[in-house]
Design an enzyme around this catalytic site. Structure first.
Site, PDB file in Angstrom:
ATOM      1  N   GLN A  42     -24.255 -94.576  -4.952  1.00 54.80           N
ATOM      2  CA  GLN A  42     -23.794 -95.275  -3.741  1.00 54.80           C
ATOM      3  C   GLN A  42     -24.260 -94.504  -2.510  1.00 54.80           C
ATOM      4  OE1 GLN A  42     -19.371 -96.528  -4.439  1.00 54.80           O
ATOM      5  NE2 GLN A  42     -19.847 -94.873  -5.845  1.00 54.80           N
ATOM      6  N   ASN A  43     -24.841 -93.338  -2.751  1.00 55.74           N
ATOM      7  CA  ASN A  43     -25.224 -92.486  -1.620  1.00 55.74           C
ATOM      8  C   ASN A  43     -26.530 -92.951  -0.995  1.00 55.74           C
ATOM      9  OD1 ASN A  43     -23.001 -91.065  -2.359  1.00 55.74           O
ATOM     10  ND2 ASN A  43     -24.105 -89.373  -3.318  1.00 55.74           N
ATOM     11  N   HIS A  68     -26.531 -98.891  -2.368  1.00 55.80           N
ATOM     12  CA  HIS A  68     -26.127 -99.095  -0.967  1.00 55.80           C
ATOM     13  C   HIS A  68     -27.249 -98.794   0.017  1.00 55.80           C
ATOM     14  CE1 HIS A  68     -21.528 -98.693  -2.019  1.00 55.80           C
ATOM     15  NE2 HIS A  68     -22.046 -99.851  -2.370  1.00 55.80           N
ATOM     16  N   ALA A 101     -18.252 -80.751  -8.095  1.00 54.75           N
ATOM     17  CA  ALA A 101     -19.428 -81.295  -8.791  1.00 54.75           C
ATOM     18  C   ALA A 101     -20.459 -80.215  -9.103  1.00 54.75           C
ATOM     19  CB  ALA A 101     -20.052 -82.410  -7.951  1.00 54.75           C
ATOM     20  N   ASP A 148     -28.253 -90.775   0.942  1.00 48.52           N
ATOM     21  CA  ASP A 148     -29.121 -89.603   1.129  1.00 48.52           C
ATOM     22  C   ASP A 148     -30.170 -89.572   0.018  1.00 48.52           C
ATOM     23  OD1 ASP A 148     -28.233 -87.972  -1.213  1.00 48.52           O
ATOM     24  OD2 ASP A 148     -26.314 -87.905  -0.171  1.00 48.52           O
ATOM     25  N   ASN A 178     -14.840 -85.435 -11.190  1.00 47.04           N
ATOM     26  CA  ASN A 178     -14.444 -85.576  -9.791  1.00 47.04           C
ATOM     27  C   ASN A 178     -13.547 -84.411  -9.397  1.00 47.04           C
ATOM     28  OD1 ASN A 178     -14.101 -86.696  -7.255  1.00 47.04           O
ATOM     29  ND2 ASN A 178     -13.449 -88.705  -8.002  1.00 47.04           N
ATOM     30  N   LEU A 179     -13.407 -84.249  -8.098  1.00 45.82           N
ATOM     31  CA  LEU A 179     -12.515 -83.200  -7.599  1.00 45.82           C
ATOM     32  C   LEU A 179     -11.063 -83.565  -7.882  1.00 45.82           C
ATOM     33  CD1 LEU A 179     -13.041 -80.560  -6.126  1.00 45.82           C
ATOM     34  CD2 LEU A 179     -12.878 -81.796  -3.952  1.00 45.82           C
ATOM     35  N   CYS A 222     -42.046-102.776  14.316  1.00 48.60           N
ATOM     36  CA  CYS A 222     -42.325-102.688  12.878  1.00 48.60           C
ATOM     37  C   CYS A 222     -43.820-102.459  12.704  1.00 48.60           C
ATOM     38  CB  CYS A 222     -41.904-104.003  12.218  1.00 48.60           C
ATOM     39  SG  CYS A 222     -42.514-104.168  10.529  1.00 48.60           S
TER      40      CYS A 222
HETATM   41  P1  OAD Z   1     -15.413 -91.436  -0.828  1.00 46.57           P
HETATM   42  O1  OAD Z   1     -15.404 -90.634   0.427  1.00 46.57           O
HETATM   43  O2  OAD Z   1     -14.568 -92.662  -0.866  1.00 46.57           O
HETATM   44  O3  OAD Z   1     -14.938 -90.531  -2.053  1.00 46.57           O
HETATM   45  C1  OAD Z   1     -15.517 -89.288  -2.308  1.00 46.57           C
HETATM   46  C2  OAD Z   1     -15.008 -88.792  -3.636  1.00 46.57           C
HETATM   47  O4  OAD Z   1     -15.660 -87.572  -3.902  1.00 46.57           O
HETATM   48  C3  OAD Z   1     -13.501 -88.544  -3.721  1.00 46.57           C
HETATM   49  O5  OAD Z   1     -12.997 -89.095  -4.912  1.00 46.57           O
HETATM   50  C4  OAD Z   1     -13.397 -87.010  -3.744  1.00 46.57           C
HETATM   51  O6  OAD Z   1     -12.330 -86.566  -4.552  1.00 46.57           O
HETATM   52  C5  OAD Z   1     -14.719 -86.650  -4.387  1.00 46.57           C
HETATM   53  N1  OAD Z   1     -15.202 -85.301  -4.012  1.00 46.57           N
HETATM   54  C6  OAD Z   1     -15.172 -84.693  -2.804  1.00 46.57           C
HETATM   55  N2  OAD Z   1     -15.749 -83.493  -2.858  1.00 46.57           N
HETATM   56  C7  OAD Z   1     -16.166 -83.318  -4.142  1.00 46.57           C
HETATM   57  C8  OAD Z   1     -16.833 -82.277  -4.840  1.00 46.57           C
HETATM   58  N3  OAD Z   1     -17.208 -81.143  -4.240  1.00 46.57           N
HETATM   59  N4  OAD Z   1     -17.101 -82.468  -6.151  1.00 46.57           N
HETATM   60  C9  OAD Z   1     -16.740 -83.597  -6.793  1.00 46.57           C
HETATM   61  N5  OAD Z   1     -16.111 -84.606  -6.172  1.00 46.57           N
HETATM   62  C10 OAD Z   1     -15.821 -84.487  -4.875  1.00 46.57           C
HETATM   63  O7  OAD Z   1     -16.951 -91.743  -1.172  1.00 46.57           O
HETATM   64  P2  OAD Z   1     -17.560 -92.851  -2.130  1.00 46.57           P
HETATM   65  O8  OAD Z   1     -16.661 -93.094  -3.295  1.00 46.57           O
HETATM   66  O9  OAD Z   1     -18.963 -92.480  -2.390  1.00 46.57           O
HETATM   67  O10 OAD Z   1     -20.250 -97.535   1.216  1.00 46.57           O
HETATM   68  O11 OAD Z   1     -17.540 -94.119  -1.213  1.00 46.57           O
HETATM   69  C11 OAD Z   1     -18.033 -95.318  -1.716  1.00 46.57           C
HETATM   70  C12 OAD Z   1     -18.634 -96.130  -0.601  1.00 46.57           C
HETATM   71  O12 OAD Z   1     -17.667 -96.256   0.446  1.00 46.57           O
HETATM   72  C13 OAD Z   1     -19.817 -95.487   0.090  1.00 46.57           C
HETATM   73  O13 OAD Z   1     -21.031 -95.700  -0.578  1.00 46.57           O
HETATM   74  C14 OAD Z   1     -19.812 -96.179   1.409  1.00 46.57           C
HETATM   75  C15 OAD Z   1     -18.343 -96.074   1.702  1.00 46.57           C
HETATM   76  O14 OAD Z   1     -17.789 -96.966   2.559  1.00 46.57           O
HETATM   77  C16 OAD Z   1     -20.876 -98.181   2.209  1.00 46.57           C
HETATM   78  O15 OAD Z   1     -21.087 -97.664   3.278  1.00 46.57           O
HETATM   79  C17 OAD Z   1     -21.276 -99.575   1.853  1.00 46.57           C
END
Ligand code: OAD
Length: 241
Positions: free
Chosen positions: A99-100, A117, A227, A102, A209-210, A144
Site C-alpha cells: 500500500q506504500n 495505491h 519490522a 515509496d 506488526n508492532l 506532460c
Molecule cells: P497506518 O498508519 O494505518 O498503519 C501503520 C501500521 O504500521 C500500524 O498497524 C502500526 O502498528 C504499524 N507499525 C508502525 N511502526 C512499525 C514498525 N516499526 N514495525 C512494524 N509495524 C509498525 O498505515 P497503513 O496501514 O499502511 O492509503 O495505511 C493504509 C492506507 O491508509 C495507506 O496506504 C494510505 C492510508 O490512508 C491511501 O492513501 C489511499
C-alpha cells in the site's frame, strides 16, 4: 508456522509500518500524516479539485522526502525472499503487494512490486492517460512530456478511486498458501479485506506488526515487534537459516 513443504505460493501485503524505521511517517500514528492533514483535503479527487496547490505541494514534499530515505532490514529481507524462494521451492512464488507509495521495496532489492495505491515517483497525465517516472516537483504545472498538456498529477490512489492491479492481486490470493501482512493497521479497504479472503480461500495467515491490527482475529498467527527485526527473522526461518 505451517510446515514449509506445504507452502508454495506466498502473498505479502505491506503497509506504512514496514517503512516507519526508514523515517517515513505512518498515517495513523500520533503525529502521523493524517493527524497533520485532513484526508479529504489531500487525498481525495475533490480535495485536489478544490485546492490543487495544497495537494501538489503536499505530494511534492513527500516525493522529495522519500528520496532522502533508505530501505531498512525489512525491505532487504523481503527482496532476498523474492529472489531465493523460487530456488528453494521450485515453481514457488512470492507476490509482494504494497500500500506504500515509496520505492523502498525496490531499493531493498524487490524486483516485482504491486503498488496498489500508486507511487510517489511516478506521475499520471490526466490528459493523455500516460504514466512516467518523475522525481521533481509538480507545483509549477510542468507540461506532460508526452502530450505537452500541464495535466500531471501524483500517481497516487486517493480515497474514492480504485486501487491498481486488483485483478492480479485476487488471482495471487486465490493461489496463495501463505498470506503475510506486515506493518498495516487494517483500516483501509480493499487491502484490509485480503486476510479474510486469503483465509477463506485456504491460505494460512500471518501478521507481523508492532501491535495488533484491526483485523487481527483473522490471522492464524501474529508476531509483534519492529519490522526491521521480525521480518528478517521470519525470512531466515522460512529460508531455513
Ligand atoms: P497506518 O498508519 O494505518 O498503519 C501503520 C501500521 O504500521 C500500524 O498497524 C502500526 O502498528 C504499524 N507499525 C508502525 N511502526 C512499525 C514498525 N516499526 N514495525 C512494524 N509495524 C509498525 O498505515 P497503513 O496501514 O499502511 O492509503 O495505511 C493504509 C492506507 O491508509 C495507506 O496506504 C494510505 C492510508 O490512508 C491511501 O492513501 C489511499
Amino acid at each position: 508456522m505451517a510446515a514449509m513443504q506445504t507452502i508454495r505460493n506466498i502473498v505479502i501485503l505491506t503497509g506504512a509500518g514496514v517503512s516507519a524505521e526508514s523515517g517515513i511517517d505512518t498515517f495513523r500514528s500520533a503525529g502521523g500524516l493524517w493527524e497533520e492533514h485532513r484526508v479529504e483535503d489531500v487525498a481525495t479527487p475533490e480535495g485536489f479539485a478544490r485546492d490543487p496547490d495544497l495537494v501538489l505541494r503536499f505530494y511534492d514534499m513527500r516525493r522529495e522526502a522519500i528520496q532522502t530515505k533508505a530501505p531498512n532490514p525489512a525491505h532487504h529481507a523481503l527482496g532476498r525472499l523474492e529472489r531465493e524462494w523460487p530456488k528453494q521451492v521450485p515453481g514457488g512464488t512470492v507476490t509482494l503487494v504494497t500500500q506504500n507509495v515509496d520505492d523502498l521495496h525496490e531499493r531493498g532489492g524487490s524486483l516485482s512490486v504491486i503498488h496498489m495505491h500508486g507511487e510517489h515517483l511516478t506521475v499520471w497525465c490526466t490528459a493523455c492517460d500516460t504514466r512516467r517516472r518523475w522525481t521533481g516537483p509538480l507545483i509549477h504545472r510542468p507540461p506532460c512530456p508526452e502530450c505537452e498538456t500541464p495535466a500531471l498529477r501524483p500517481d497516487v490512489v486517493w480515497f474514492g478511486e480504485v486501487p491498481y492491479r486488483m485483478d492480479e492481486i485476487i488471482v495471487a490470493l486465490q493461489e496463495a498458501d501463505l498470506f503475510v501482512s506486515i506493518g498495516t493497521s487494517g483500516a483501509v479497504y480493499p487491502a484490509a479485506g485480503f486476510v479474510r479472503m486469503a483465509r477463506e480461500l485456504g491460505a494460512r495467515t500471518l501478521e507481523l506488526n508492532l501491535e495488533h491490527s484491526q483485523g487481527s482475529s483473522w490471522f492464524d498467527e501474529t508476531c509483534l515487534g519492529p519490522a526491521s527485526e521480525i521480518v528478517p527473522t521470519w525470512v531466515d526461518e522460512l529460508l531455513g537459516r
